[in-house]
Design a protein around this motif. Structure first.
Motif, mmCIF file in Angstrom:
data_model
loop_
_atom_site.group_PDB
_atom_site.id
_atom_site.type_symbol
_atom_site.label_atom_id
_atom_site.label_comp_id
_atom_site.label_asym_id
_atom_site.label_seq_id
_atom_site.Cartn_x
_atom_site.Cartn_y
_atom_site.Cartn_z
ATOM 1 N N ARG A 40 3.464 6.054 2.847
ATOM 2 C CA ARG A 40 2.283 6.194 1.991
ATOM 3 C C ARG A 40 1.635 7.553 2.265
ATOM 4 N NH1 ARG A 40 -0.926 1.800 3.669
ATOM 5 N NH2 ARG A 40 -2.331 3.031 4.946
ATOM 6 N N GLU A 73 4.389 5.605 -1.894
ATOM 7 C CA GLU A 73 3.065 5.279 -2.429
ATOM 8 C C GLU A 73 2.120 6.465 -2.255
ATOM 9 O OE1 GLU A 73 2.117 2.429 -3.807
ATOM 10 O OE2 GLU A 73 3.736 1.032 -3.325
ATOM 11 N N LEU A 74 1.252 6.681 -3.245
ATOM 12 C CA LEU A 74 0.227 7.713 -3.180
ATOM 13 C C LEU A 74 -1.147 7.063 -3.315
ATOM 14 C CD1 LEU A 74 1.746 10.417 -5.583
ATOM 15 C CD2 LEU A 74 1.818 10.426 -3.081
ATOM 16 N N GLN A 75 -2.057 7.378 -2.386
ATOM 17 C CA GLN A 75 -3.395 6.807 -2.493
ATOM 18 C C GLN A 75 -4.094 7.232 -3.779
ATOM 19 O OE1 GLN A 75 -5.513 7.874 1.117
ATOM 20 N NE2 GLN A 75 -5.250 5.817 1.924
ATOM 21 N N SER A 76 -3.804 8.424 -4.244
ATOM 22 C CA SER A 76 -4.460 8.929 -5.448
ATOM 23 C C SER A 76 -4.147 8.093 -6.684
ATOM 24 C CB SER A 76 -4.055 10.383 -5.694
ATOM 25 O OG SER A 76 -2.642 10.507 -5.808
ATOM 26 N N GLU A 77 -3.133 7.225 -6.596
ATOM 27 C CA GLU A 77 -2.784 6.357 -7.716
ATOM 28 C C GLU A 77 -3.463 4.992 -7.624
ATOM 29 O OE1 GLU A 77 1.462 6.242 -7.608
ATOM 30 O OE2 GLU A 77 1.695 8.288 -8.390
ATOM 31 N N ARG A 78 -4.322 4.806 -6.609
ATOM 32 C CA ARG A 78 -4.964 3.505 -6.406
ATOM 33 C C ARG A 78 -6.478 3.553 -6.571
ATOM 34 N NH1 ARG A 78 -1.537 1.724 -1.754
ATOM 35 N NH2 ARG A 78 0.018 0.336 -2.650
ATOM 36 N N ASP A 179 -5.251 -0.379 1.158
ATOM 37 C CA ASP A 179 -3.818 -0.082 1.071
ATOM 38 C C ASP A 179 -2.992 -1.003 1.952
ATOM 39 O OD1 ASP A 179 -4.123 1.952 -0.737
ATOM 40 O OD2 ASP A 179 -4.201 3.527 0.764
#
Length: 295
Positions: A40, A73-78, A179
């Motif tokens: 991530r 996974e990218l945090q910016s997509e959540r 996350d």
């Protein structure tokens, strides 16, 4: 319960030896327990990101033989998910808006603990406000797999902490908790520099009804001046043309006592040996150790 671990670097600088330690330890613990290992990228702070770093991370990890499960996974997509959780905490009055600047707080108290001013005196205008989570009467204790038992009195040690920043970005504490829950993470293996962040994350998990993962904090690598290897201390990026030597040094740093002959092994052979012989209880129970480049 199946084992799910993760490695979650931030693209604020290149992956250095300290990053390799966290990646390797979390990978080996997952594989030694027949578990999954997730990757991530914690890209929630654009002003501090270095261009191109997060695009390089996957290739660098693969060059060390550290292959993750599932999708990157990218945090910016959540962001929508974080927004929903923030609204939940505000609605439940487990969090509140705060208009205080650092200068405001310093003008009222010499204590590093936030004085709950905005909890007692809610701001009339919530524009440009941060959001803090309430920590009243929050006593947190946990047993770290490596570092042993720890207990924290959050009202005394940190006070109500920020989960959404005044500049409009979600804070690390909220994002990492959400996350880990959404990805089903059961074990967190990371550096000791994050040990004191753990009680805040456990507090959020309890407020949200999330399970608490098992935590294991490895020693951080320090330079000769005793400073943690980081972007701020100009730690050099790992050399992908020297993976065996760096992995061997990392295993030695983590107390795994790799056999001397493995320095002549291939990267694949070294990782296979490390998975087979991994023992998390051999990792030194110190917060940091000096690392000197070279064998």
């Amino acid at each position: 319960m199946s084992y799910i671990g993760r490695f979650a670097p931030s693209p604020t600088g290149p992956l250095h030896f300290g990053s390799l330690l966290a990646a390797l330890a979390s990978f080996l613990d997952a594989r030694a327990n027949d578990g999954q290992w997730l990757l991530r990228i914690e890209d929630l702070d654009p002003p501090r990101e270095q261009a191109g770093q997060k695009e390089q991370f996957p290739d660098i990890l693969e060059s060390f033989g550290l292959y993750w499960d599932g999708e990157l996974e990218l945090q910016s997509e959540r962001l929508n998910g974080y927004e929903e959780v923030l609204k939940q905490l505000l609605t439940e009055r487990s969090a509140y808006y705060c208009s205080c600047s650092r200068k405001d707080v310093q003008g009222r108290t010499d204590s590093p603990v936030y004085d709950a001013h905005c909890f007692l005196h809610p701001p009339e205008n919530i524009n440009n406000c941060a959001v803090r989570v309430c920590c009243k009467d929050s006593l947190i204790s946990f047993r770290d797999i490596i570092q042993g038992p720890h207990a924290y009195n959050l009202p005394m040690s940190s006070g109500d902490f920020i989960i959404f920043r005044r500049d409009g970005f979600f804070a690390y504490q909220l994002a990492v908790v959400v996350d880990d829950y959404l990805q089903g993470v059961t074990h967190v293996v990371r550096g000791c520099d994050l040990l004191d962040e753990t009680p805040r994350q456990i507090h959020l998990q309890q407020l949200l009804g999330y399970p608490t993962p098992a935590y294991a904090h490895i020693p951080v690598a320090n330079n000769q001046e005793g400073q943690k290897l980081s972007k701020q201390t100009f730690a050099p990026a790992v050399d992908i043309n020297n993976t065996v030597e760096l992995t061997f040094q990392a295993l030695d740093f983590l107390g795994q006592s790799p056999e001397p002959g493995l320095i002549n092994a291939s990267q694949t052979e070294l990782i296979e040996w490390a998975v087979k012989n991994w023992d998390i209880h051999k990792i030194p129970t110190v917060p940091g150790k000096q690392f000197v480049q070279g064998l």
